[in-house]
Design a protein around this motif. Sequence first.
Motif, mmCIF file in Angstrom:
data_model
loop_
_atom_site.group_PDB
_atom_site.id
_atom_site.type_symbol
_atom_site.label_atom_id
_atom_site.label_comp_id
_atom_site.label_asym_id
_atom_site.label_seq_id
_atom_site.Cartn_x
_atom_site.Cartn_y
_atom_site.Cartn_z
ATOM 1 N N HIS A 229 0.937 -1.299 0.152
ATOM 2 C CA HIS A 229 0.135 0.023 -0.093
ATOM 3 C C HIS A 229 1.003 1.219 -0.037
ATOM 4 N N PRO A 230 0.977 2.114 -1.084
ATOM 5 C CA PRO A 230 1.604 3.188 -1.072
ATOM 6 C C PRO A 230 1.512 4.213 0.135
ATOM 7 N N LEU A 231 0.367 4.301 0.617
ATOM 8 C CA LEU A 231 0.281 5.181 1.941
ATOM 9 C C LEU A 231 1.022 4.519 3.249
ATOM 10 N N ALA A 232 0.851 3.174 3.214
ATOM 11 C CA ALA A 232 1.446 2.427 4.197
ATOM 12 C C ALA A 232 2.889 2.235 4.064
ATOM 13 N N ARG A 233 3.397 2.235 3.087
ATOM 14 C CA ARG A 233 4.879 2.326 2.859
ATOM 15 C C ARG A 233 5.721 3.828 2.999
ATOM 16 N N SER A 234 4.940 4.733 2.813
ATOM 17 C CA SER A 234 5.151 6.020 3.061
ATOM 18 C C SER A 234 5.320 6.148 4.629
ATOM 19 N N ILE A 235 4.258 5.736 5.256
ATOM 20 C CA ILE A 235 4.296 6.003 6.738
ATOM 21 C C ILE A 235 5.449 5.131 7.460
ATOM 22 N N PRO A 311 -8.421 -0.386 0.817
ATOM 23 C CA PRO A 311 -7.526 -1.222 1.792
ATOM 24 C C PRO A 311 -6.434 -2.049 1.061
ATOM 25 N N ASP A 312 -6.741 -2.497 -0.362
ATOM 26 C CA ASP A 312 -6.146 -3.472 -1.072
ATOM 27 C C ASP A 312 -4.943 -2.541 -2.233
ATOM 28 N N ALA A 313 -5.150 -1.185 -2.050
ATOM 29 C CA ALA A 313 -4.307 -0.441 -2.764
ATOM 30 C C ALA A 313 -2.829 -0.915 -3.158
ATOM 31 N N THR A 314 -2.318 -1.096 -4.277
ATOM 32 C CA THR A 314 -0.962 -1.134 -4.952
ATOM 33 C C THR A 314 -0.545 -0.107 -5.644
ATOM 34 N N ALA A 315 0.756 0.057 -5.717
ATOM 35 C CA ALA A 315 1.457 1.235 -6.736
ATOM 36 C C ALA A 315 0.811 0.816 -8.050
ATOM 37 N N ASP A 316 1.018 -0.498 -8.532
ATOM 38 C CA ASP A 316 0.638 -0.731 -9.784
ATOM 39 C C ASP A 316 -0.665 -0.262 -10.181
ATOM 40 N N THR A 325 -2.072 13.761 -20.209
ATOM 41 C CA THR A 325 -2.356 14.567 -21.380
ATOM 42 C C THR A 325 -1.681 14.927 -22.291
ATOM 43 N N ASP A 326 -1.884 15.856 -22.953
ATOM 44 C CA ASP A 326 -0.859 16.325 -24.228
ATOM 45 C C ASP A 326 0.493 16.549 -23.485
ATOM 46 N N ASP A 327 0.534 17.287 -22.497
ATOM 47 C CA ASP A 327 1.653 17.690 -21.844
ATOM 48 C C ASP A 327 2.602 16.785 -21.012
ATOM 49 N N GLY A 328 1.883 15.460 -20.814
ATOM 50 C CA GLY A 328 2.618 14.328 -20.357
ATOM 51 C C GLY A 328 1.895 13.719 -19.309
ATOM 52 N N ALA A 329 2.544 12.984 -18.545
ATOM 53 C CA ALA A 329 1.837 11.930 -17.670
ATOM 54 C C ALA A 329 1.979 12.675 -16.241
ATOM 55 N N GLY A 330 0.839 12.417 -15.426
ATOM 56 C CA GLY A 330 0.997 12.873 -14.045
ATOM 57 C C GLY A 330 1.589 12.131 -13.279
ATOM 58 N N GLY A 331 1.684 12.560 -11.753
ATOM 59 C CA GLY A 331 2.460 11.700 -10.776
ATOM 60 C C GLY A 331 1.740 12.011 -9.365
ATOM 61 N N VAL A 332 1.997 11.128 -8.536
ATOM 62 C CA VAL A 332 1.586 11.090 -7.294
ATOM 63 C C VAL A 332 2.501 10.906 -6.269
ATOM 64 N N VAL A 333 2.700 11.732 -5.213
ATOM 65 C CA VAL A 333 3.830 11.739 -4.322
ATOM 66 C C VAL A 333 3.168 11.544 -2.959
ATOM 67 N N THR A 334 3.402 10.540 -1.890
ATOM 68 C CA THR A 334 2.863 10.508 -0.535
ATOM 69 C C THR A 334 4.045 10.720 0.435
ATOM 70 N N VAL A 335 3.827 11.487 1.285
ATOM 71 C CA VAL A 335 4.763 12.156 2.362
ATOM 72 C C VAL A 335 4.314 12.007 3.596
ATOM 73 N N PRO A 336 5.090 11.352 4.537
ATOM 74 C CA PRO A 336 4.685 11.286 5.796
ATOM 75 C C PRO A 336 4.789 12.534 6.605
ATOM 76 N N LEU A 337 3.765 12.954 7.533
ATOM 77 C CA LEU A 337 3.922 13.934 8.267
ATOM 78 C C LEU A 337 4.491 13.147 9.686
ATOM 79 N N ALA A 338 5.983 13.606 10.039
ATOM 80 C CA ALA A 338 6.588 12.839 10.998
ATOM 81 C C ALA A 338 7.556 13.828 11.767
ATOM 82 N N SER A 339 7.713 13.443 12.996
ATOM 83 C CA SER A 339 8.348 14.161 13.835
ATOM 84 C C SER A 339 8.825 13.200 15.088
ATOM 85 N N GLY A 340 10.096 13.049 15.250
ATOM 86 C CA GLY A 340 10.828 12.151 16.185
ATOM 87 C C GLY A 340 10.516 10.838 15.905
ATOM 88 N N GLU A 341 9.616 10.017 17.104
ATOM 89 C CA GLU A 341 9.310 8.933 16.954
ATOM 90 C C GLU A 341 7.767 8.948 16.493
#
Length: 608
Positions: A229-235, A311-316, A325-341
């Motif tokens: 899962h992309p979200l779980a991997r990022s976390i 729940p069963d999301a995969t990167a693929d 679109t004509d200007d190219g393919a889009g993209g997604v980035v997932t980023v953790p909101l983290a501090s310390g532990e």
Amino acid sequence: MDLASELARHTLDHLSLNVALLSADGTIRASNESWRRFGRANDIQTAPDTVGENYLEVTTRGDDPYAQAAAEGIASLLDGERETFSLEYPCHSPEAERWFLLSASRFAYDGSRYVVVAHQNITERVAAEQAVDRERARLSHLLDRLSGLLQDASADLVGAADRAAVETTLCERLAADDAYLGVWVGRTSLARDRATVSARAAAPDADAAAILPAIDDEISLAGSDAEAHPLARSIDARTPVVLTAADSVGSDGGSRTAAPTEPTDATVTESATAPGSITSPGPSTPPSEIETDPSRRTAGWATVTDRLCRPDATADAVVESIPRTDDGAGGVVTVPLASGEGVYGVLACYAHRGGDLTDSELAILEALGRIAGAAIDALESRRRLVVDAATELTYAIRDPSFPLLSLARALESDVEYGGSVHRSGDRYVRFLTAAVDEATMRAAAAELDGVVDAERIAAVEPPLFELRRAGPGLVESLADRGASVRSMSATPEEARLTVDVAANQKPRAIDDLLSGLYEAVDLRGYHERDRSPATAETFRDRVVGQLTDRQRDVLQRAYLAGFYADSRSATGADLAESMGITRATFHEHRRAAERTVLAALFDPEPYQ
């Protein structure tokens, strides 16, 4: 001089603040246990209580500017120039950096002037604030293109009033940048196995509903293949994860190539701090050249959101749905909101072009994620200190090694925890109820680690047992982390544990403790409640603090055994025999304990 009653001295000794009382000339006349404990821990050159020492003389012996400021402030109180004084100052040890808050106020008693001084450890709060400051300083050296976004967003994040404001500000700032079509934040649960969409924003000229459809249900991050899962991997990895429908394949340096779909090639990259870990296939398209037709720009992104939140999301699956679109393919980035532990959530950004998600872009996003995480951490810490917010955590545990569950399975009976008592040294007692006879309980308890004996206390129903331990156990480990057991029970199938976490402690420490000790630990309840200083719970804790260990043992045992019930099921003789003391000694301790409790009820002034 009689400074206070014995009760008042005990009350001061149970405060976590380091407190001392100064007479008009600055001489320390009394101090509490926290003050003495700090003195012993830091090997001061005088007696740990420092009674008889002159506070002003000791403070001004060195040339430390904070010490001089403290001495001047206290002197102004003693001279009657002000009523109160406060000062935040560093007090580092060889092992760690520490900060304290000095608070002092003057008062008159019996014609004399006094000053009460309290030192509070604020290291956690200062460290959180410094973490925010460090992140802001680091970000000021990054790319010119994003400098405006970075400075404005970080300032707004640090200045946000609460957690919701941090999340909303982050989304709105990024959505206003030309690089992104939509942004949303998933707030994670304490166990990090679920997320709830708590904020979202779309580009000013985009159809928000077409990009970010309403997501009311929780997002499960603990599915059959949570690592995919992309979200779980990022976390879990605490690093950005990039999903792009790239113009060409050929990424490496920690990247993974997903199964291509016609007519595009799919690239999935897990970000690292090392250069070259992010693939940038071809030159970026300037914002002015990006597709401007709103319907074409937003088409297909609702499917991305839907697949990313399954729940069963995969990167693929997500990459396959990213629009082109004509200007190219889009993209997604997932980023953790983290501090310390701590990880407080995950940020999802939808970019016009996956090729724009370069190392520099990801560095900005990752830094903003850290700033948001640090801001949330500081806000949560400050809020818990200011409002005295206690946290109640409820767990379901199915690990057979969990002591109460192990006992319930061995007994083939439900077991209820009734409390604990620390007798002396390494002797600890657990009170349990279970519908079994004494011989069965003894045999089952003998198999538990650390338990040396089990005994039925009195002929009550359900049967009440005393289990004696050699050394501390889970209850004491929880107490060391600022948590107390509210309730604990077990059936042969499952154990339930509810704990209260003190205001100055982080609930995640309790979750990490239980998850580290046992498998199959499921957080079922998370509730915060704001407590005022005069709650029944704090009143009870202060009353119990006046009882000796023996008095509390006698009173708790008598109550649990039904000594105070209408149809008394246990006599003083029964309870005395179970404790190995005489009947007269039992009643002596009982009456002393009852006097303390009744005094608190009918003469409550000292307890307020």
